[in-house]
Design an enzyme around this catalytic site. Structure first.
Site, PDB file in Angstrom:
ATOM      1  CG  HIS A 176      10.229  -3.793 -40.943  1.00  0.00           C
ATOM      2  ND1 HIS A 176       8.999  -3.950 -40.350  1.00  0.00           N
ATOM      3  CD2 HIS A 176      10.359  -4.823 -41.831  1.00  0.00           C
ATOM      4  CE1 HIS A 176       8.408  -5.016 -40.868  1.00  0.00           C
ATOM      5  NE2 HIS A 176       9.210  -5.566 -41.764  1.00  0.00           N
ATOM      6  CB  VAL A 233      -0.974  -0.004   1.202  1.00  0.00           C
ATOM      7  CG1 VAL A 233      -2.062  -1.033   0.991  1.00  0.00           C
ATOM      8  CG2 VAL A 233      -0.239  -0.254   2.521  1.00  0.00           C
TER       9      VAL A 233
END
Length: 472
Positions: free
Chosen positions: A451, A277
């Site tokens: 690419h 938390v």
């Protein structure tokens, strides 16, 4: 008698502290670091680094379990949790030794112990009981400039205090003696989700309870929703808008009393629970209040150069407030020291600090979310590109993911970027650099991306924001 006077004394040897010390030494300052336990701090010893080692083991295990998806075969798949933990600790140990080497290389004194500020420019160190033999330790030291970099510790909620056996913090979650069959994680920030992802991949039945309506609360809503679907598809149970009202401990399990978003109450019994938390700054016991250093909401108030309300006293890293990230601490350390030296340096710009969560799928972001941009009254263009349109993602077997970019409609300024999917924690730096260079869509559109790479999704997302997307 040894000289106890320094130009710069850094209290805390974590990422912010040791980097600040190295930069100080590089600039000619006589420098010392006070550290009570671990060089490298929580990040290197109990946080960023060892968790990534655990998650890497989980990732490899996942691939082995799904070998047939890649035309491969693997039989009798299993794991030894002790060996997984041992590898993780070994990675931390190696890097811890590396920080020690850097201290020696840069002629930085390491003072082992706990420091207290007794006056501006003065500290008293209580020697660490397990300090290395012959090392500097207890005594009084003087520093013209004192930088507080004491980090943070796990936040504890009353009535749900970790006990190291049934209720864990990240310390215990990192070194389990055995793999729990079931686990509840309270909190869905980066720490909670990373552990939920690790234990789920390793076979545990995992439930995540988040008090806010959205998991990963600091992330863009769309990205968080995508991640949630992926987590639930993996079998993770997620309860958002829910709170833990208390726990009942048994011999080897814990019953967690949860109230859901509609007010319905249920008891969930699990073998172990992780409390994630948030964290709180380590400001206690430093003597800061006694010398007038301003503290608000548990953190030291400091400006963009690390300067506090008391001249000669500085604060960096988690103890100086959000975002509580190692890379933010390191950069703050450099800025702070360069400002002390009188160099021309820019104050910390928190809007350009990336955040990364190393779960599966990975999540990475920088800048404004779509919601925040609209709240600021900005007219925006939003681009999106799914991984399923990317050749490299498909070849990797990772076609689920999303890149989202947010631009100022009038100026073309890149305001934010939000990614979820494979290796996005490595991709985000491209957008960070772009924002620091004040890049507009024009430069990004004209850049040639290689690419086939996942980075092409970044390009396509920019193209989409301007109605020019190619592969969807």
């Amino acid at each position: 008698m040894a000289d106890t006077s320094y130009d710069v004394i850094v209290i805390g040897g974590g990422p912010g502290g040791y980097v600040a010390a190295i930069r100080a030494a590089q600039l000619g300052f006589k420098t010392a670091v006070v550290e009570k336990k671990h060089l490298g701090g929580i990040c290197l010893n109990w946080g960023c680094i060892p968790t990534k080692a655990l998650l890497r083991s989980a990732e490899i295990y996942h691939y082995m379990e799904h070998a047939k998806d890649y035309g491969l075969s693997a039989e009798k798949i299993g794991f030894d949790i002790g060996a997984v933990v041992k590898r993780s600790r070994g990675v931390s140990s190696q890097l811890n030794s590396g920080v020690g080497f850097l201290m020696k290389k840069n002629k930085i004194d390491v003072i082992w112990g706990k420091a207290t500020l007794t006056a501006p420019g003065k500290i008293k160190v209580e020697a660490a009981p397990d300090a290395p033999k012959g090392a500097l330790g207890g005594g009084d030291y003087q520093g013209k400039h004192i930088i507080v970099a004491t980090g943070a510790r796990p936040r504890v909620l009353p009535g749900i205090e970790p006990d190291k056996k049934l209720i864990w913090t990240y310390f215990e979650a990192m070194v389990p003696e055995k793999m729990p069959k079931s686990l509840l994680v309270m909190g869905s920030g980066a720490i909670g989700i990373e552990f939920a992802s690790f234990y789920k991949t390793m076979g545990a039945d995992v439930t995540v309870v988040e008090v806010l309506p959205q998991i990963l609360p600091v992330e863009d809503e769309e990205i968080a929703a995508h991640a949630r679907k992926r987590f639930e598809k993996q079998g993770m149970k997620i309860m958002s808008g829910a709170k833990v009202n208390g726990v009942t401990k048994k011999a080897d399990s814990v019953v967690v009393h949860v109230e859901d978003a509609k007010g319905a109450k249920q008891d969930i019994e699990v073998e172990r629970m992780i409390s994630a938390v948030g964290v709180v700054g380590n400001v206690d016991g430093l003597g800061l209040e006694n010398i007038g250093v301003k503290i608000e909401r548990g953190i030291i108030v400091a400006d963009g150069y690390g300067r506090t309300s008391v001249p000669g006293i500085y604060a960096i890293g988690d103890v100086a407030g959000a975002p509580m990230l190692a890379h933010k601490a390191e950069h703050e350390g450099v800025i702070c020291v360069e400002a002390i030296k009188g160099l021309h340096t820019h104050p910390m710009d928190k809007a350009k600090i990336p955040g990364c969560t190393y779960c599966v799928p990975q999540i990475a972001s920088v800048g404004l979310t779509e919601k925040k941009a609209k709240e600021q009254g900005r007219e925006i263009r939003v681009g999106r590109f799914p991984f399923v349109g990317n050749g490299k993602a498909i070849a990797l077997g990772e076609p689920e993911g999303l890149v989202k970019t947010i631009f100022d409609k009038k100026t073309g300024e890149l305001l934010g970027a939000h990614l979820v999917g494979a290796e996005v924690t490595e991709l985000i730096q491209g957008f960070v650099i772009a924002m620091n260079l004040e890049t507009t869509e024009e430069e990004l559109i004209h850049a040639v991306f290689p690419h086939p790479t996942l980075s092409e999704t970044m390009h396509e997302s920019v193209l989409d924001a301007y109605g020019r997307v190619v592969h969807t």
